[in-house]
Motif scaffolding. Structure first.
Motif, PDB file in Angstrom:
ATOM      1  N   ALA A 177      -3.559  13.312   5.311  1.00 34.80           N
ATOM      2  CA  ALA A 177      -2.997  12.956   4.241  1.00 34.80           C
ATOM      3  C   ALA A 177      -3.313  14.221   3.041  1.00 34.80           C
ATOM      4  O   ALA A 177      -2.128  14.255   2.183  1.00 34.80           O
ATOM      5  CB  ALA A 177      -3.659  11.510   3.578  1.00 34.80           C
ATOM      6  N   CYS A 178      -4.303  14.646   2.890  1.00 35.97           N
ATOM      7  CA  CYS A 178      -4.344  15.717   2.033  1.00 35.97           C
ATOM      8  C   CYS A 178      -3.557  16.710   2.147  1.00 35.97           C
ATOM      9  O   CYS A 178      -2.819  17.301   0.965  1.00 35.97           O
ATOM     10  CB  CYS A 178      -5.856  16.082   1.881  1.00 35.97           C
ATOM     11  N   GLU A 179      -3.335  17.178   3.548  1.00 38.69           N
ATOM     12  CA  GLU A 179      -2.239  18.213   3.690  1.00 38.69           C
ATOM     13  C   GLU A 179      -0.659  17.928   3.298  1.00 38.69           C
ATOM     14  O   GLU A 179      -0.103  18.652   2.924  1.00 38.69           O
ATOM     15  CB  GLU A 179      -2.454  18.557   5.149  1.00 38.69           C
ATOM     16  N   LYS A 180      -0.546  16.390   3.558  1.00 37.66           N
ATOM     17  CA  LYS A 180       0.842  16.181   3.217  1.00 37.66           C
ATOM     18  C   LYS A 180       1.087  16.238   1.959  1.00 37.66           C
ATOM     19  O   LYS A 180       2.021  16.408   1.315  1.00 37.66           O
ATOM     20  CB  LYS A 180       1.126  14.556   3.809  1.00 37.66           C
ATOM     21  N   VAL A 181      -0.193  15.946   1.110  1.00 37.35           N
ATOM     22  CA  VAL A 181       0.057  15.733  -0.369  1.00 37.35           C
ATOM     23  C   VAL A 181       0.197  17.174  -0.949  1.00 37.35           C
ATOM     24  O   VAL A 181       1.060  17.463  -1.804  1.00 37.35           O
ATOM     25  CB  VAL A 181      -1.231  15.098  -1.106  1.00 37.35           C
ATOM     26  N   THR A 214      -1.866  -5.274 -10.490  1.00 33.87           N
ATOM     27  CA  THR A 214      -0.951  -5.808  -9.335  1.00 33.87           C
ATOM     28  C   THR A 214      -0.102  -4.800  -8.799  1.00 33.87           C
ATOM     29  O   THR A 214      -0.180  -4.159  -7.735  1.00 33.87           O
ATOM     30  CB  THR A 214      -0.394  -7.059  -9.501  1.00 33.87           C
ATOM     31  N   ASN A 215       0.661  -4.070  -9.805  1.00 31.02           N
ATOM     32  CA  ASN A 215       1.406  -3.066  -9.632  1.00 31.02           C
ATOM     33  C   ASN A 215       0.995  -1.712  -9.191  1.00 31.02           C
ATOM     34  O   ASN A 215       1.625  -1.188  -8.234  1.00 31.02           O
ATOM     35  CB  ASN A 215       2.559  -2.671 -10.837  1.00 31.02           C
ATOM     36  N   THR A 216      -0.114  -1.441  -9.931  1.00 29.29           N
ATOM     37  CA  THR A 216      -1.068  -0.261  -9.543  1.00 29.29           C
ATOM     38  C   THR A 216      -1.418  -0.452  -8.138  1.00 29.29           C
ATOM     39  O   THR A 216      -1.460   0.618  -7.227  1.00 29.29           O
ATOM     40  CB  THR A 216      -2.051   0.077 -10.386  1.00 29.29           C
ATOM     41  N   ALA A 217      -2.231  -1.370  -7.862  1.00 29.09           N
ATOM     42  CA  ALA A 217      -2.734  -1.475  -6.556  1.00 29.09           C
ATOM     43  C   ALA A 217      -1.720  -1.501  -5.299  1.00 29.09           C
ATOM     44  O   ALA A 217      -1.834  -0.855  -4.314  1.00 29.09           O
ATOM     45  CB  ALA A 217      -3.342  -2.999  -6.423  1.00 29.09           C
ATOM     46  N   GLN A 218      -0.430  -1.988  -5.540  1.00 31.62           N
ATOM     47  CA  GLN A 218       0.574  -2.026  -4.699  1.00 31.62           C
ATOM     48  C   GLN A 218       1.162  -0.769  -4.603  1.00 31.62           C
ATOM     49  O   GLN A 218       1.424  -0.252  -3.349  1.00 31.62           O
ATOM     50  CB  GLN A 218       1.739  -3.114  -5.059  1.00 31.62           C
ATOM     51  N   ARG A 219       1.233   0.036  -5.657  1.00 29.23           N
ATOM     52  CA  ARG A 219       1.674   1.460  -5.476  1.00 29.23           C
ATOM     53  C   ARG A 219       0.594   2.235  -4.675  1.00 29.23           C
ATOM     54  O   ARG A 219       1.196   2.988  -3.737  1.00 29.23           O
ATOM     55  CB  ARG A 219       1.714   1.997  -7.084  1.00 29.23           C
ATOM     56  N   GLU A 220      -0.637   2.187  -4.820  1.00 34.75           N
ATOM     57  CA  GLU A 220      -1.477   2.648  -3.891  1.00 34.75           C
ATOM     58  C   GLU A 220      -1.374   2.689  -2.541  1.00 34.75           C
ATOM     59  O   GLU A 220      -1.292   3.386  -1.589  1.00 34.75           O
ATOM     60  CB  GLU A 220      -3.047   2.403  -4.320  1.00 34.75           C
ATOM     61  N   LEU A 221      -0.926   1.255  -2.189  1.00 34.01           N
ATOM     62  CA  LEU A 221      -0.824   0.923  -0.760  1.00 34.01           C
ATOM     63  C   LEU A 221       0.188   1.424  -0.346  1.00 34.01           C
ATOM     64  O   LEU A 221       0.419   2.002   0.871  1.00 34.01           O
ATOM     65  CB  LEU A 221      -0.896  -0.494  -0.756  1.00 34.01           C
ATOM     66  N   SER A 222       1.488   1.359  -1.011  1.00 30.05           N
ATOM     67  CA  SER A 222       2.875   1.970  -0.843  1.00 30.05           C
ATOM     68  C   SER A 222       2.497   3.622  -0.525  1.00 30.05           C
ATOM     69  O   SER A 222       3.162   4.044   0.466  1.00 30.05           O
ATOM     70  CB  SER A 222       3.696   1.730  -1.773  1.00 30.05           C
ATOM     71  N   VAL A 223       1.838   4.440  -1.267  1.00 33.16           N
ATOM     72  CA  VAL A 223       1.727   5.780  -1.237  1.00 33.16           C
ATOM     73  C   VAL A 223       0.825   5.879   0.297  1.00 33.16           C
ATOM     74  O   VAL A 223       1.195   6.703   0.968  1.00 33.16           O
ATOM     75  CB  VAL A 223       0.862   6.394  -2.231  1.00 33.16           C
ATOM     76  N   LEU A 224      -0.343   4.925   0.338  1.00 35.95           N
ATOM     77  CA  LEU A 224      -0.894   5.122   1.972  1.00 35.95           C
ATOM     78  C   LEU A 224       0.033   5.078   2.876  1.00 35.95           C
ATOM     79  O   LEU A 224       0.067   5.607   3.977  1.00 35.95           O
ATOM     80  CB  LEU A 224      -2.088   4.285   1.744  1.00 35.95           C
ATOM     81  N   TYR A 225       0.987   4.001   2.732  1.00 34.18           N
ATOM     82  CA  TYR A 225       1.701   3.773   3.946  1.00 34.18           C
ATOM     83  C   TYR A 225       2.866   5.010   4.273  1.00 34.18           C
ATOM     84  O   TYR A 225       3.044   5.242   5.268  1.00 34.18           O
ATOM     85  CB  TYR A 225       2.832   2.644   3.488  1.00 34.18           C
ATOM     86  N   THR A 226       3.151   5.465   2.903  1.00 37.54           N
ATOM     87  CA  THR A 226       4.063   6.749   3.121  1.00 37.54           C
ATOM     88  C   THR A 226       3.197   7.941   3.889  1.00 37.54           C
ATOM     89  O   THR A 226       3.921   8.620   4.557  1.00 37.54           O
ATOM     90  CB  THR A 226       4.768   7.089   1.591  1.00 37.54           C
ATOM     91  N   LEU A 227       2.129   8.281   3.149  1.00 47.54           N
ATOM     92  CA  LEU A 227       1.218   9.269   3.823  1.00 47.54           C
ATOM     93  C   LEU A 227       1.184   9.067   5.442  1.00 47.54           C
ATOM     94  O   LEU A 227       0.965  10.071   6.069  1.00 47.54           O
ATOM     95  CB  LEU A 227      -0.045   9.595   3.128  1.00 47.54           C
ATOM     96  N   HIS A 228       0.961   7.740   5.736  1.00 46.28           N
ATOM     97  CA  HIS A 228       0.399   7.458   7.007  1.00 46.28           C
ATOM     98  C   HIS A 228       1.775   7.650   7.930  1.00 46.28           C
ATOM     99  O   HIS A 228       1.385   8.142   8.993  1.00 46.28           O
ATOM    100  CB  HIS A 228      -0.070   6.118   7.312  1.00 46.28           C
ATOM    101  N   GLY A 229       2.995   7.384   7.593  1.00 44.65           N
ATOM    102  CA  GLY A 229       4.155   7.420   8.312  1.00 44.65           C
ATOM    103  C   GLY A 229       4.731   8.846   8.503  1.00 44.65           C
ATOM    104  O   GLY A 229       4.793   9.643   9.054  1.00 44.65           O
TER     105      GLY A 229
END
Length: 132
Positions: free
Chosen positions: A53-57, A117-132
């Protein structure tokens, strides 16, 4: 290949990799991994999600996407802190990325970091993006 320790709130969970030398992910010393982020000829895919993930970032920064880089780097740091505080590890295998881990991270964002709620959801969304 380094040894693997079992991480388990449940015995059937996948494993996390060994604790590293105290370096933080998304920092200057990314475990000496391929700095360009491209896979070298004959090399297998990375086993550590945090280093991957760090490399993708970092690729976002190289492309001049500074806002995305900063946002994703923040998420990477929060997820790394969660893993270190909760499990005492500095690596996470791709096999350990299960729904329960992400639910725990969301709870960590709410309770320990005071995220809304919005911040926590954004964090999950970013992790999903980095994983995929």
């Amino acid at each position: 290949m380094p040894p693997c320790w079992t991480w388990s709130p449940r015995p059937s969970q996948a494993c996390l990799g060994p604790s590293g030398s105290g370096t933080a992910h998304c920092g200057p010393a990314d475990h000496g991994r391929n700095p360009g982020g491209e896979r070298e000829e004959g090399k297998s895919a990375p086993e550590d999600f945090l280093a991957f993930a760090c490399e993708k970032v970092k690729a976002h920064k190289r492309r001049g996407q500074i806002g995305t880089f900063r946002s994703y780097r923040t998420t990477c740091r929060k997820f790394t802190a969660f893993i270190e505080e909760t499990y005492g590890r500095e690596e996470v295998s791709f096999g350990a990325l299960e729904a329960e881990l992400f639910r725990e991270f969301r709870t960590y964002c709410y309770e320990k970091r005071g995220s809304g709620t919005n911040t926590a959801q954004r964090e999950l969304s970013v992790l999903y993006t980095l994983h995929g």
